[in-house]
Design a protein around this motif. Structure first.
Motif, PDB file in Angstrom:
ATOM      1  N   ARG A 286      16.636   0.639 -11.997  1.00  0.00           N
ATOM      2  CA  ARG A 286      17.317  -0.521 -12.572  1.00  0.00           C
ATOM      3  C   ARG A 286      16.760  -0.878 -13.951  1.00  0.00           C
ATOM      4  O   ARG A 286      17.364  -1.665 -14.678  1.00  0.00           O
TER       5      ARG A 286
ATOM      6  N   MET B 141       0.810  -1.214   0.000  1.00  0.00           N
ATOM      7  CA  MET B 141       0.000   0.000   0.000  1.00  0.00           C
ATOM      8  C   MET B 141       0.840   1.259   0.000  1.00  0.00           C
ATOM      9  O   MET B 141       0.421   2.288  -0.500  1.00  0.00           O
ATOM     10  N   ASN B 142       2.011   1.184   0.606  1.00  0.00           N
ATOM     11  CA  ASN B 142       2.820   2.384   0.751  1.00  0.00           C
ATOM     12  C   ASN B 142       4.290   1.983   0.781  1.00  0.00           C
ATOM     13  O   ASN B 142       4.743   1.344   1.721  1.00  0.00           O
ATOM     14  N   MET B 143       5.011   2.379  -0.244  1.00  0.00           N
ATOM     15  CA  MET B 143       6.417   1.969  -0.312  1.00  0.00           C
ATOM     16  C   MET B 143       7.260   2.642   0.764  1.00  0.00           C
ATOM     17  O   MET B 143       8.391   2.237   1.011  1.00  0.00           O
TER      18      MET B 143
ATOM     19  N   ASP C  66      10.351  -6.732  -8.419  1.00  0.00           N
ATOM     20  CA  ASP C  66       9.756  -5.470  -8.849  1.00  0.00           C
ATOM     21  C   ASP C  66       8.818  -4.975  -7.748  1.00  0.00           C
ATOM     22  O   ASP C  66       8.400  -5.762  -6.888  1.00  0.00           O
ATOM     23  N   PHE C  67       8.500  -3.698  -7.802  1.00  0.00           N
ATOM     24  CA  PHE C  67       7.649  -3.101  -6.771  1.00  0.00           C
ATOM     25  C   PHE C  67       6.435  -2.427  -7.406  1.00  0.00           C
ATOM     26  O   PHE C  67       6.536  -1.877  -8.498  1.00  0.00           O
ATOM     27  N   TRP C  68       5.340  -2.448  -6.707  1.00  0.00           N
ATOM     28  CA  TRP C  68       4.163  -1.701  -7.151  1.00  0.00           C
ATOM     29  C   TRP C  68       3.414  -1.216  -5.911  1.00  0.00           C
ATOM     30  O   TRP C  68       3.058  -2.016  -5.047  1.00  0.00           O
ATOM     31  N   GLN C  69       3.252   0.089  -5.824  1.00  0.00           N
ATOM     32  CA  GLN C  69       2.556   0.656  -4.668  1.00  0.00           C
ATOM     33  C   GLN C  69       1.066   0.761  -4.969  1.00  0.00           C
ATOM     34  O   GLN C  69       0.657   1.536  -5.847  1.00  0.00           O
TER      35      GLN C  69
ATOM     36  N   ARG D 228      10.048  -0.019 -15.471  1.00  0.00           N
ATOM     37  CA  ARG D 228       9.090  -0.595 -14.515  1.00  0.00           C
ATOM     38  C   ARG D 228       8.674   0.538 -13.570  1.00  0.00           C
ATOM     39  O   ARG D 228       9.514   1.242 -13.010  1.00  0.00           O
ATOM     40  N   MET D 229       7.374   0.674 -13.429  1.00  0.00           N
ATOM     41  CA  MET D 229       6.855   1.730 -12.562  1.00  0.00           C
ATOM     42  C   MET D 229       6.741   1.231 -11.133  1.00  0.00           C
ATOM     43  O   MET D 229       6.422   0.075 -10.885  1.00  0.00           O
ATOM     44  N   PHE D 230       7.000   2.114 -10.172  1.00  0.00           N
ATOM     45  CA  PHE D 230       6.713   1.819  -8.767  1.00  0.00           C
ATOM     46  C   PHE D 230       5.295   2.257  -8.408  1.00  0.00           C
ATOM     47  O   PHE D 230       4.595   1.615  -7.668  1.00  0.00           O
ATOM     48  N   ARG D 231       4.970   3.434  -8.949  1.00  0.00           N
ATOM     49  CA  ARG D 231       3.602   3.905  -8.755  1.00  0.00           C
ATOM     50  C   ARG D 231       3.300   4.997  -9.765  1.00  0.00           C
ATOM     51  O   ARG D 231       4.201   5.695 -10.216  1.00  0.00           O
TER      52      ARG D 231
ATOM     53  N   ALA E 265      -1.239   7.365  -0.295  1.00  0.00           N
ATOM     54  CA  ALA E 265      -1.300   6.469   0.860  1.00  0.00           C
ATOM     55  C   ALA E 265      -1.474   7.203   2.191  1.00  0.00           C
ATOM     56  O   ALA E 265      -1.295   6.616   3.237  1.00  0.00           O
TER      57      ALA E 265
ATOM     58  N   GLU F 217      14.886   4.116  -6.575  1.00  0.00           N
ATOM     59  CA  GLU F 217      13.687   4.867  -6.952  1.00  0.00           C
ATOM     60  C   GLU F 217      14.070   6.155  -7.681  1.00  0.00           C
ATOM     61  O   GLU F 217      14.998   6.847  -7.294  1.00  0.00           O
TER      62      GLU F 217
ATOM     63  N   ASP G   5      11.580   2.490 -11.475  1.00  0.00           N
ATOM     64  CA  ASP G   5      12.683   1.672 -10.985  1.00  0.00           C
ATOM     65  C   ASP G   5      13.940   2.004 -11.793  1.00  0.00           C
ATOM     66  O   ASP G   5      14.010   1.709 -12.996  1.00  0.00           O
TER      67      ASP G   5
END
Ligand SMILES: Cc1cc2nc3c(=O)[nH]c(=O)nc-3n(C[C@H](O)[C@H](O)[C@H](O)COP(=O)(O)OP(=O)(O)OC[C@H]3O[C@@H](n4cnc5c(N)ncnc54)[C@H](O)[C@@H]3O)c2cc1C
Ligand SMILES: Cc1cc2nc3c(=O)[nH]c(=O)nc-3n(C[C@H](O)[C@H](O)[C@H](O)COP(=O)(O)OP(=O)(O)OC[C@H]3O[C@@H](n4cnc5c(N)ncnc54)[C@H](O)[C@@H]3O)c2cc1C
Lengths: 621, 621
Positions: free
Chosen positions: B206, A35-37, A117-120, B332-335, B174, B303, B204
């Motif tokens: 990377r 929910m929140n990175m 990989d990350f997704w918020q 790649r997106m984080f958010r 968030a 990030e 990202d």
């Protein structure tokens, strides 16, 4: 829209972080959705890792190749080995952590794993087809595809927070709750329940008078959690101890009529073993004081965690009661304590791999399974992450037996017995706790972790070197002889009986007054000993194995026996009263629960290993 | 229940942190109430401080004794002096910040101020009696008493976030929004409005291909913000530059029918000067590319902040468009990016001290006043904090004139003109920008900050030493003579005319081809120069003052004149068409707005200082 993954992990708490790291390290492409990175690996409650039974778990996680031990080492501000005065089975490492550093070290570790990989975002739906998971859907409406999914939602599912008569939606202070997911899982056929936990107020360390408290220093020689080469602490911060008193209790009682727990507004069951302060003074009315640990939240913050004072009474009551605690006369609060109530899923719906029985390749780990505690969450996350990866790659399941680790005990307890209150680990839950020590987790588990590609080669090499060292040292000790003139003057200083003639070094070590710390000195005195270059850990391990040899052998035999007779069935009409030797509690439980196998009988709390032995003897084994 | 305070500050963003620190440093007891103590001084958007006009503000805040400069210095990962190729009035310090370190350094600084208490909670009511503030009430129902209250709610008041067709309540990703307060303030007679701002997606690092971008290094000799002895950077992280293109624009356009802005679902006005990428391609349809700055979010995170790509289009559109940017092919997106809409209070309701006209001792500072930007918020917080303290102690108001600092310009603009879109500082807003340079903020303001007990003795001493050094050096330069043989060979290397005879060092310095960096060399060459031990800053300052002497003198005279004629009234029926010398735009604005004083006339955007001079000449001054 986005690529699909081998494993999706939902939630980046202690369970989720270990799950993501494990699956990714083993080679899965992993998406971590949280929910929140900014709150990755947030410690929701006390800034500490380890403790009795929990410290053992952290070492097991480390031995398998998990990261909680390494991160704890990097972020600790104080280390103590608890229960040093008891036998080594009870020794339990515990550290005070820097809350911020802990979270940031986890984030760095995850970012440095190229497979993650990350997704918020918030997941509010799992995608299922023909009884098999296919992915998740988020509140942004994004669908992600995966072979396996691990849910680690912690206290966030329909989370509600309580302070006195006030209720706020949320999973943790100032954070939102997650809605929709529980309802969807129920729709799929899952059963859910409600639990609660709580946290104490945080206060301003500048407002406390430490002169009125006892200082609690870290260990003089601070240990650590990881078997890898993380550095040990060179400086530490102290904690402080103080106590509640009648005046504190009286203040607290003025709020009981507004307590969300006593008035029944919280429906979920709380942890009996980690009770709120109002619970304590209610249930133990005869105790006139309770201990309070005053714990700093980090290296360079004045924020203090008031351990032992978890409460959801109205904030004015909290404040007035705090001020009656010695040292807290002028306390300034940062924020009040609160209780949180959340959905969990009874873990009897899971397999030993933490996969759900209902949906193939869907795993649950952490507080969502009705447990409490970071360590309990972390080890479940690790096991779920491993099996999520192995399922994705169609490899065999990976499990740990009760006789191999606390992790095995925890998972077996959860899936066979379920839990009515938040499940927390205790040494008493492990029937073989003398085998499951904090000192030998690597010897027990690193080989297993290595075999599945989780523990690194380095880790494995370190462990095998240690194992070889122990064998060598044990052998030397068994063959070495000691002459009286070499050792008597030293024995005298220890108040230990003098030798009359050349004796076995081995039997000497068994003397209880000769302690582990002495052994290093002793080794130097003995001329007969071959030159050995072994580290502290090898000595420690060897000495424990020799000193407790008989006891440990008996336990091992018991464990083997139980392993062997696990499925031996017991006649449902068996007359337990005939076995006079059974313990009273054991007999009562057996009569009431009537287990159908020896394995089941052995896992009933109150049925001791010796009760099981008696049963086996009667059954002719 | 709790003690009462001199000053309560609501919100711990950039405005709130400066306000709390200023009031507490001056001696007020301060309570800082914020929704989440974990997000103190969170950078909501780009991880950077300073920039054109904004860098000047940070230096002014520092010169007065605020903390934004020191914190920026401690947390920067890259420093650049923008506009070096232009005149010194345009030089603008800017740094890239480590988002986490920035927030943590602020927290440490606040914690180390013994006059600041903390309370984590949401304020949803101000307590007012007889037109005077008495305190605040929080969502926990707690009432805190204070002599002054500063509201710095940022984007949180009834905050709503938009991504494509989705809307979420919240002040920042968030995080929750704050409700109730706007409505209560309206009930008290305040007028409120709605604004919006936006933020780009985070990605990202990377997944980017830096080979396809231009590297943007930090300055070779990195400067800093604070006039105190904070250390300069010894290593830096690079940023990168890339561009959008037609394919990116085409992808973005596929989402226009779902844009919350174009479809009118966002009612608030956005910042014209900091537009979203969809705004840019819409408004500047002829531009075939827009610059994108690829900015790291800290020392040790992958990030990345995609500066220039602020957007609230649906996240799939964002993703598809990003992938068409050179270097972002595998992004790649984080958010995703999002827009946020929130309540503000038109700042024409405020006095020069940022106190509200309606409620005595209630102050507003930061984004709540319709501004945008950390620096704009920080300087308002500082001024409100100072005046909240001074009101609490019944001391005279503290203000800064337009000719003294950008802070003066900002506040004067806000309270006299209000703002229809999020107000951001530009050098063009300052009529005396040659006087308001980043290099002389200490000389302009430290004395004022010291006089009110905010700037420390050390700061004051450093400034006066610098001032004395400048006087000494200027004097030496004015009297020193240079012989041709001392200097001609050097002049030749600079392509500057050779000397025929002993000449004044002073006139030599005015030659445009002799740059500031040369002066140090030059000083060594001149035998006639007395031994001087002066730092870089003294040289810089002295050279600027000498090189731009005439220009600066003219500006100073203008400023003095305006100060003097500020209240000189203009006949409301004055016939501006008679003054042929007025600029076209100036004349139009004057005819339309018909200011009643020279001061007002001078502050109309479009009316230039020379227009004002013409008016004054006509009026016989
Ligand atoms: C107030 C409080 C008091 C506590 N007190 C104690 C105590 O006294 N003793 C004790 O041992 N333990 C206590 N705990 C429990 C301890 O914090 C947890 O057991 C442990 O943190 C659980 O780890 P976890 O990984 O299962 O979940 P958490 O640490 O809760 O992490 C869950 C993560 O999942 C994310 N998440 C949740 N839902 C979604 C979703 N739908 N989509 C995306 N992300 C999601 C969250 O943002 C979070 O990052 C307390 C917890 C709380 C909140
Ligand atoms: C999504 C987004 C994009 C932005 N984009 C840009 C941009 O492109 N360029 C630019 O210059 N600026 C941008 N900004 C604005 C910039 O972040 C702000 O101008 C700056 O942070 C304002 O500082 P502040 O102190 O006024 O408020 P904030 O930094 O918003 O801080 C407000 C604080 O008050 C607290 N708070 C709010 N209400 C309450 C309450 N009732 N009780 C207790 N605490 C409360 C909050 O928790 C927070 O700590 C953006 C902001 C956001 C959110």
């Amino acid at each position: 829209m986005y690529s699909s993954y081998d494993v999706i992990v939902v939630g980046a708490g202690h369970a989720g972080c270990e799950a993501a790291s494990a699956a990714a390290t083993m080679g899965s492409s992993v998406l971590l959705i949280t929910m929140n990175m900014q709150t990755i690996a947030q410690m929701s409650c006390n800034p500490a890792m380890g403790g009795v039974a929990k410290g053992q778990i952290v070492r097991e996680v480390d031995a398998l190749g998990g990261l909680s031990g390494i991160i704890s080492d990097k972020s600790m501000i104080q280390f103590r080995m608890l229960n040093r005065s008891k036998g080594p089975a009870m020794w339990s490492p515990r550290c005070q952590s820097d809350r911020n550093v802990f979270a940031w070290e986890w984030r760095k570790a995850l970012e440095s794993n190229r497979n993650i990989d990350f997704w918020q975002d918030t997941v509010n739906e799992v995608l299922v087809k023909d009884g098999r998971i296919t992915g998740v859907k988020t509140s942004l409406g994004v669908e992600f595809i995966a072979k396996s999914v691990v849910l680690t939602n912690g206290t966030f599912l329909n989370g509600k927070m309580f302070i006195g008569e006030k209720v706020f939606g949320g999973g943790r202070t100032a954070e939102r709750s997650a809605t929709g997911l529980t309802e969807q899982l129920i729709g799929l056929g899952f059963e859910s329940g409600r639990m609660k936990t709580g946290t104490p107020p945080r206060v301003d360390g500048r407002s406390l008078n430490y002169d009125l408290m006892e200082e609690q220093l870290g260990d003089e020689k601070p240990g650590k959690f990881s078997y890898t080469d993380t550095p040990a602490l060179t400086k530490q911060r102290s904690c402080w101890v103080t106590y509640t008193n009648q005046a504190v209790h009286d203040e607290l009682k003025t709020g009981f009529d507004k307590s969300p727990m006593f008035t029944g507004r919280i429906k979920g069951l709380g942890p009996r073993y980690c009770p709120s302060v109002e619970d304590k003074i209610n249930r133990f009315a005869d105790k006139d004081r309770h201990q309070i640990f005053v714990e700093p939240e980090g290296w360079d913050t004045v924020e203090i965690y008031v351990n032992g004072f978890s409460t959801s009474l109205p904030e004015t009551v909290q404040y007035n009661a705090l001020r009656k605690i010695p040292g807290f006369e002028n306390v300034r609060m940062f924020r009040p304590g609160y209780a949180v109530e959340y959905d969990f899923f009874p873990p009897t719906q899971l397999k030993t791999t933490l996969e759900t029985q209902l949906v193939h390749n869907l795993f649950f780990a952490g507080q969502i399974n009705g447990t409490t505690g970071y360590e309990e969450a972390a080890c479940q996350g690790l096991m779920a992450g491993i099996n999520a990866h192995r399922n994705a790659y169609e490899e065999a399941e990976f499990t740990i037996k009760r006789s191999e680790g606390y992790i095995g005990v925890l998972i077996d307890d959860l899936i066979t017995k379920g839990t009515e209150e938040p499940y927390r680990m205790f040494t008493s839950r492990a029937e073989y706790r003398t085998l499951l020590r904090q000192d030998n987790a690597d010897l027990r588990l690193t080989e297993k972790g290595y075999a599945i590609g989780l523990a690194s080669q380095e880790r494995y090499d370190t462990m095998t070197a240690k194992r070889a060292g122990i064998a060598e040292l044990t052998n030397s000790i068994r063959t070495a002889k000691v002459k009286p003139e070499e050792i008597n003057s030293w024995l005298e200083t220890k108040g230990s009986a003098l030798l009359r003639e050349k004796s076995s070094f081995y039997t000497l070590l068994k003397r209880p007054e000769i302690e582990q710390e002495d052994v290093k000195n002793l080794l130097k005195l003995v001329a007969d000993m071959p030159e050995i270059r072994v580290g502290e850990e090898v000595i420690e391990q060897t000495v424990i194995e020799i000193k407790y040899e008989d006891y440990l052998n008996r336990e091992k035999q018991n464990a083997d026996k139980l392993d062997k007779w696990e499925n031996l069935s017991i006649n449902p009409t068996f007359d337990y009263d005939r076995l006079k030797a059974l313990s009273f509690e054991g007999k009562e439980k057996l009569k009431r629960l009537r287990p159908s196998t020896i394995g089941q009988a052995s896992r009933i709390s109150g049925v001791s290993p010796s009760d099981v032995s008696i049963l086996l003897v009667y059954m002719g084994r």
